[in-house]
Design a protein around this motif. Structure first.
Motif, PDB file in Angstrom:
ATOM      1  N   PHE A 117      69.538  49.614  19.675  1.00  0.00           N
ATOM      2  CA  PHE A 117      69.348  51.117  19.623  1.00  0.00           C
ATOM      3  C   PHE A 117      67.942  51.258  19.671  1.00  0.00           C
ATOM      4  CE2 PHE A 117      69.034  54.811  17.684  1.00  0.00           C
ATOM      5  CZ  PHE A 117      69.503  55.819  17.863  1.00  0.00           C
ATOM      6  N   ARG A 118      66.645  51.454  20.520  1.00  0.00           N
ATOM      7  CA  ARG A 118      66.060  52.010  21.181  1.00  0.00           C
ATOM      8  C   ARG A 118      65.529  50.699  20.559  1.00  0.00           C
ATOM      9  NH1 ARG A 118      66.200  58.386  18.674  1.00  0.00           N
ATOM     10  NH2 ARG A 118      67.256  59.450  20.433  1.00  0.00           N
ATOM     11  N   PRO A 119      65.265  49.483  21.036  1.00  0.00           N
ATOM     12  CA  PRO A 119      65.073  48.621  20.531  1.00  0.00           C
ATOM     13  C   PRO A 119      62.840  48.461  20.391  1.00  0.00           C
ATOM     14  CG  PRO A 119      65.452  47.827  22.888  1.00  0.00           C
ATOM     15  CD  PRO A 119      66.334  49.875  21.891  1.00  0.00           C
ATOM     16  N   LEU A 120      62.167  47.937  19.308  1.00  0.00           N
ATOM     17  CA  LEU A 120      60.564  48.354  19.733  1.00  0.00           C
ATOM     18  C   LEU A 120      60.760  46.420  20.585  1.00  0.00           C
ATOM     19  CD1 LEU A 120      59.508  49.698  16.631  1.00  0.00           C
ATOM     20  CD2 LEU A 120      58.927  50.376  18.857  1.00  0.00           C
ATOM     21  N   SER A 121      59.939  46.334  21.487  1.00  0.00           N
ATOM     22  CA  SER A 121      59.624  44.996  22.155  1.00  0.00           C
ATOM     23  C   SER A 121      57.625  44.856  22.483  1.00  0.00           C
ATOM     24  CB  SER A 121      59.987  45.564  23.405  1.00  0.00           C
ATOM     25  OG  SER A 121      59.862  43.866  24.160  1.00  0.00           O
ATOM     26  N   LEU A 122      57.454  44.823  21.503  1.00  0.00           N
ATOM     27  CA  LEU A 122      55.640  45.014  21.252  1.00  0.00           C
ATOM     28  C   LEU A 122      54.778  43.657  21.702  1.00  0.00           C
ATOM     29  CD1 LEU A 122      55.532  46.654  18.556  1.00  0.00           C
ATOM     30  CD2 LEU A 122      54.931  48.017  21.074  1.00  0.00           C
ATOM     31  N   ALA A 123      56.440  42.702  22.381  1.00  0.00           N
ATOM     32  CA  ALA A 123      55.516  41.233  22.722  1.00  0.00           C
ATOM     33  C   ALA A 123      53.965  40.596  23.390  1.00  0.00           C
ATOM     34  CB  ALA A 123      56.711  40.702  23.516  1.00  0.00           C
ATOM     35  N   GLY A 124      53.562  40.125  22.493  1.00  0.00           N
ATOM     36  CA  GLY A 124      52.244  39.961  23.505  1.00  0.00           C
ATOM     37  C   GLY A 124      50.916  41.466  22.805  1.00  0.00           C
ATOM     38  N   MET A 125      51.131  42.037  21.632  1.00  0.00           N
ATOM     39  CA  MET A 125      50.526  42.396  20.873  1.00  0.00           C
ATOM     40  C   MET A 125      49.674  42.118  20.182  1.00  0.00           C
ATOM     41  SD  MET A 125      51.467  46.671  21.943  1.00  0.00           S
ATOM     42  CE  MET A 125      49.877  46.982  21.267  1.00  0.00           C
ATOM     43  N   ASP A 126      48.459  42.287  19.874  1.00  0.00           N
ATOM     44  CA  ASP A 126      48.027  41.918  18.270  1.00  0.00           C
ATOM     45  C   ASP A 126      48.231  42.949  17.339  1.00  0.00           C
ATOM     46  OD1 ASP A 126      45.903  43.676  18.961  1.00  0.00           O
ATOM     47  OD2 ASP A 126      44.660  41.638  19.908  1.00  0.00           O
ATOM     48  N   ALA A 127      48.560  42.627  16.186  1.00  0.00           N
ATOM     49  CA  ALA A 127      47.818  43.899  14.995  1.00  0.00           C
ATOM     50  C   ALA A 127      47.357  45.219  15.480  1.00  0.00           C
ATOM     51  CB  ALA A 127      48.613  43.286  13.957  1.00  0.00           C
ATOM     52  N   ASP A 128      46.088  44.778  15.601  1.00  0.00           N
ATOM     53  CA  ASP A 128      45.416  45.062  15.549  1.00  0.00           C
ATOM     54  C   ASP A 128      45.200  46.508  16.482  1.00  0.00           C
ATOM     55  OD1 ASP A 128      43.416  45.143  13.541  1.00  0.00           O
ATOM     56  OD2 ASP A 128      42.013  43.130  14.803  1.00  0.00           O
ATOM     57  N   SER A 129      45.920  45.904  17.958  1.00  0.00           N
ATOM     58  CA  SER A 129      46.608  47.170  19.151  1.00  0.00           C
ATOM     59  C   SER A 129      47.714  47.835  18.618  1.00  0.00           C
ATOM     60  CB  SER A 129      46.583  46.206  20.384  1.00  0.00           C
ATOM     61  OG  SER A 129      45.609  45.949  20.834  1.00  0.00           O
ATOM     62  N   ILE A 130      48.626  47.008  17.917  1.00  0.00           N
ATOM     63  CA  ILE A 130      49.686  48.291  17.390  1.00  0.00           C
ATOM     64  C   ILE A 130      49.286  49.355  16.656  1.00  0.00           C
ATOM     65  CG2 ILE A 130      51.620  47.983  16.227  1.00  0.00           C
ATOM     66  CD1 ILE A 130      52.561  45.263  17.799  1.00  0.00           C
ATOM     67  N   ASP A 131      48.162  48.937  15.712  1.00  0.00           N
ATOM     68  CA  ASP A 131      47.856  50.239  14.722  1.00  0.00           C
ATOM     69  C   ASP A 131      47.072  51.173  15.352  1.00  0.00           C
ATOM     70  OD1 ASP A 131      47.107  51.081  11.761  1.00  0.00           O
ATOM     71  OD2 ASP A 131      44.620  50.078  12.703  1.00  0.00           O
ATOM     72  N   SER A 132      46.372  51.200  16.786  1.00  0.00           N
ATOM     73  CA  SER A 132      46.092  51.208  17.276  1.00  0.00           C
ATOM     74  C   SER A 132      46.934  53.091  18.013  1.00  0.00           C
ATOM     75  CB  SER A 132      45.262  51.319  18.138  1.00  0.00           C
ATOM     76  OG  SER A 132      44.615  52.292  19.380  1.00  0.00           O
ATOM     77  N   ALA A 159      52.487  47.725  10.938  1.00  0.00           N
ATOM     78  CA  ALA A 159      50.924  46.786  12.478  1.00  0.00           C
ATOM     79  C   ALA A 159      51.719  45.074  12.114  1.00  0.00           C
ATOM     80  CB  ALA A 159      50.128  46.950  12.960  1.00  0.00           C
ATOM     81  N   VAL A 160      51.327  44.726  11.067  1.00  0.00           N
ATOM     82  CA  VAL A 160      51.807  43.541  10.898  1.00  0.00           C
ATOM     83  C   VAL A 160      53.110  43.351  11.309  1.00  0.00           C
ATOM     84  CG1 VAL A 160      51.433  41.718   9.274  1.00  0.00           C
ATOM     85  CG2 VAL A 160      49.717  43.131   9.586  1.00  0.00           C
ATOM     86  N   PHE A 161      53.882  43.536  10.541  1.00  0.00           N
ATOM     87  CA  PHE A 161      55.381  43.556  10.780  1.00  0.00           C
ATOM     88  C   PHE A 161      55.932  43.666  11.898  1.00  0.00           C
ATOM     89  CE2 PHE A 161      59.368  45.787  10.611  1.00  0.00           C
ATOM     90  CZ  PHE A 161      60.658  44.585  10.102  1.00  0.00           C
ATOM     91  N   LEU A 162      55.519  44.703  12.820  1.00  0.00           N
ATOM     92  CA  LEU A 162      56.078  44.630  14.569  1.00  0.00           C
ATOM     93  C   LEU A 162      54.963  43.463  15.457  1.00  0.00           C
ATOM     94  CD1 LEU A 162      55.323  48.407  14.990  1.00  0.00           C
ATOM     95  CD2 LEU A 162      57.752  47.268  14.376  1.00  0.00           C
ATOM     96  N   GLN A 163      54.204  42.927  14.993  1.00  0.00           N
ATOM     97  CA  GLN A 163      53.588  42.009  15.556  1.00  0.00           C
ATOM     98  C   GLN A 163      54.449  41.062  15.662  1.00  0.00           C
ATOM     99  OE1 GLN A 163      51.465  39.273  14.502  1.00  0.00           O
ATOM    100  NE2 GLN A 163      51.720  38.571  16.471  1.00  0.00           N
TER     101      GLN A 163
END
Length: 526
Positions: free
Chosen positions: A466-481, A507-511
Motif C-alpha cells: 500500500f503506497r510503498p515508500l522506496s527511497l533506495a540510494g538516498m542518504d538520511a540527509d536527503s530524506i530529511d530535506s 529520515a534514518v529509519f526510512l534510509q
C-alpha cells in the motif's frame, strides 16, 4: 411523485444537518450490520424455502408418498414460524436502525423509490397471508388449491427479492440515475442483473440448508430421502453462485475494485472466506446428505448452517464496504452528507449550518459534536474502529492538517465537511484523545519507526503493497530535506509536524529500509 421528492430534497437546505444525533455507544453502521445480516439470512431462506416446499409437496403428491407429505407439513410450520416472526421482526429492525443512523440516506431511498417500496409491501402482505394459509390449511384445502397457495407465496416472495435487489444495487451503482433521476435508471442499474442471480442462488442454498434442519428429525426412510433432496439444493445453489458472483464483481465501480487489491485487503479476505464457506457446505452436503445420508448428524448440519451464515455475512460486508465512502454511490456520503452540499458546508462552516450544533462552545466540545456527526457512523472513541489508538500522539496541528486530506489518506472515508475553524475544533478533540508523547531519548532507528507509525503509516508502508515508500540510494540527509517540504511536493499530503529530532530520526529509519506494514488500529490493515 419522484419529481416532488427531488425538489423537496434540494429545496430545504441541509437535511442531514436537521436531524438530532442518535448515539448508543457503538457505531451505527455496526448496529445496522448486526440486524441486516440476520434479516438477509432469514429473508433469502423465505424465498428459496417457498419453492422448496411446493416442489417437494408436488413430488410427494405425484408419488402418493404419505411420509414425505408429512415431512412437508411439518417443515411448512417451521418455515412460517421462522420467516414470519424472525424475518418480520428483523425487517422492522432494519428500518428502525437505518432511520436513526442514516436518516438522510433513508429519506432519499424512500423518495426515490416510493412506488417500488409500495409494491414490495403489497407483495410482503401477500407473502404473510399465503404462508399462514399454506402452513395451516393442509386439512382444509384439496391438493391443487393447497399447492396453488404455495405457488402464490413463492411468486410474491421472489417478487419482493427482485424489487429490494434493485434498491440495494442502486446504492452501490446508481448508474445513469445520477444524471436523469429517473426511477427505472436507478432500479435497473449496472449491478442489478448479476446481483439478482446471485441472490437467487443463495436462496436455493439456504432452502436446502434449512431442509436439513427439519429433515434430520424425521424417521427412516423419509429422513434419508429428505436429506438427499435438501443436499442437492445446496449443491446446485452453490454451483449457481460461481459465475454470477464474478459477473457481479466485474460491474463494481472502478474505485471499489481497487479496494480488493491494496486499500482494503480485508475485503479480499472476506471473499476468500465466503468462497471457503460455500465450498465447505458443498462438500459436506455432497458427502453427508447426498452420498451417505445415514452419516448425517446434528453437528454436521450446524456446521453447514454456519457456512450459510458466513456466506451471507461476507457477501453483505463486501457489498457494504464496496460502497465506501458513500451510502448511495456518488450521491450521499456514508456520514449522511450529500455530495452536492459539501462546497456550501466548506464555505459556511459545518458548526454554523446544523440546527443541532452550538457554535458558541469551545473547540473541544464543538469538535466532539462534529466528530460524532461526521465520523460516528463508522468510528467510536474506544470501541469498534476506535479513534483513540489511531491518533496516538497526534498534536492539534497535525490532526487538523490530516482532516484536509481524508479521501487521499483513506479512500473509504468521506471528505471533511467544514471550514478551517471546524477542522481546528475536530483536530483539537482528536489530539485530546491520546496525547502520549514519544520518548526522544530512543535510538534514531526506533524513534524513527515510532514516528513513522504515528505520522506516515495511515498512508504508506515500507516493504508493503500500500503506497510503498522506496527511497533506495538516498542518504538520511536527503530524506530529511524531503520531509521538510512534503506539502509542497504533494499538496494532498499533510506536512511534517514533528520536532527536528523526530524528523531526523524518521529520515534514518526510512534510509534503513526496515519493513513497516501497519496492522490493527494504527492505520488499518493493509
Amino acid at each position: 411523485m419522484h419529481g416532488c421528492g427531488y425538489g423537496y430534497g434540494y429545496g430545504y437546505g441541509y437535511w442531514s444537518m436537521n436531524y438530532p444525533l442518535w448515539q448508543i455507544g457503538i457505531p451505527g453502521g455496526l448496529l445496522i450490520a448486526f440486524v441486516a445480516v440476520v434479516h438477509v439470512f432469514i429473508s433469502h431462506f423465505a424465498v428459496g424455502g417457498g419453492a422448496y416446499l411446493v416442489l417437494l409437496e408436488r413430488k410427494a403428491n405425484r408419488g402418493n408418498d404419505a411420509g414425505l407429505l408429512d415431512y412437508v407439513r411439518k417443515h411448512s410450520k417451521f418455515f412460517a414460524l421462522l420467516t414470519l416472526v424472525t424475518g418480520a421482526v428483523t425487517g422492522v429492525g432494519i428500518w428502525f436502525t437505518i432511520g436513526l443512523v442514516s436518516p438522510e440516506a433513508t429519506s432519499s431511498l424512500i423518495h426515490t423509490f416510493v412506488w417500488g417500496w409500495a409494491i414490495e409491501w403489497v407483495f410482503f402482505f401477500v407473502e404473510i397471508a399465503a404462508a399462514l394459509i399454506y402452513a395451516y390449511s393442509w386439512d382444509r384445502l384439496d391438493r391443487a388449491a393447497h399447492m396453488a397457495v404455495g405457488w402464490v407465496y413463492f411468486v410474491a416472495a421472489w417478487a419482493s427479492l427482485v424489487i429490494i435487489n434493485g434498491i440495494l444495487t442502486y446504492m452501490l451503482t446508481p448508474g445513469r440515475w445520477l444524471q436523469t433521476h429517473a426511477f427505472w435508471n436507478g432500479f435497473f442499474n449496472p449491478t442489478y442483473w448479476p446481483s439478482v442471480v446471485v441472490r437467487c442462488g443463495i436462496a436455493v442454498v439456504l432452502a436446502g440448508m434449512f431442509g436439513l434442519v427439519t429433515g434430520l428429525r424425521m424417521y427412516r426412510p423419509v429422513r434419508e430421502q429428505v436429506l438427499r433432496y435438501a443436499g442437492m439444493w445446496i449443491m446446485v445453489g452453490t454451483l449457481f453462485l460461481v459465475l454470477p458472483a464474478r459477473w457481479y464483481f466485474v460491474d463494481f465501480p472502478p474505485e471499489s475494485k481497487a479496494y480488493f487489491d491494496v486499500i482494503l485487503p480485508s475485503m479480499r479476505h472476506m471473499v476468500y472466506l465466503g468462497a471457503i464457506a460455500a465450498g465447505l457446505s458443498f462438500l459436506l452436503a455432497a458427502v453427508f446428505a447426498v452420498a451417505k445420508p445415514t452419516w448425517m448428524r446434528t453437528s454436521i448440519v450446524t456446521v453447514i448452517l454456519l457456512c450459510g451464515f458466513v456466506l451471507i455475512g461476507t457477501g453483505e460486508y463486501t457489498r457494504e464496504m464496496a460502497r465506501k465512502p458513500y451510502a448511495i454511490g456518488s450521491y450521499i456520503y456514508s456520514n449522511d452528507l450529500r455530495v452536492a452540499q459539501m462546497a456550501s458546508l466548506d464555505a459556511v462552516g459545518f458548526a454554523n449550518s446544523g440546527k443541532w450544533m452550538n457554535p458558541q462552545q469551545g473547540d473541544l466540545n464543538r469538535g466532539r459534536q462534529m466528530f460524532a456527526m461526521q465520523c460516528g457512523v463508522c468510528h467510536s472513541v474506544d470501541g469498534y474502529r476506535a479513534m483513540k489508538p489511531r491518533v496516538d500522539g497526534w498534536g492539534t496541528e497535525f490532526a487538523t492538517d490530516v482532516l484536509q486530506h481524508l479521501p487521499l489518506l483513506r479512500g473509504t472515508m468521506p471528505p471533511f465537511a467544514g471550514n478551517e475553524q471546524d477542522r481546528t475544533a475536530v483536530g483539537t478533540y482528536l489530539a485530546s484523545l491520546s496525547p502520549a508523547a514519544i520518548d526522544l531519548q530512543l535510538p534514531d532507528a526506533e524513534l524513527g519507526r515510532q514516528v513513522f507509525g504515528r505520522r506516515c503509516s495511515m498512508c504508506h508502508t515500507v516493504g508493503g503493497k500500500f503506497r510503498p515508500l522506496s527511497l533506495a540510494g538516498m542518504d538520511a540527509d536527503s530524506i530529511d530535506s524531503l520531509l521538510t517540504q512534503l506539502d509542497s511536493l504533494n499538496p494532498e499530503m499533510p506536512g511534517f509536524h514533528g520536532s527536528e529530532r523526530e524528523r531526523k530520526a524518521l529520515a534514518v529509519f526510512l534510509q534503513s529500509g526496515t519493513p513497516y506494514q501497519p496492522t490493527g488500529a494504527q492505520g488499518g490493515t493493509r
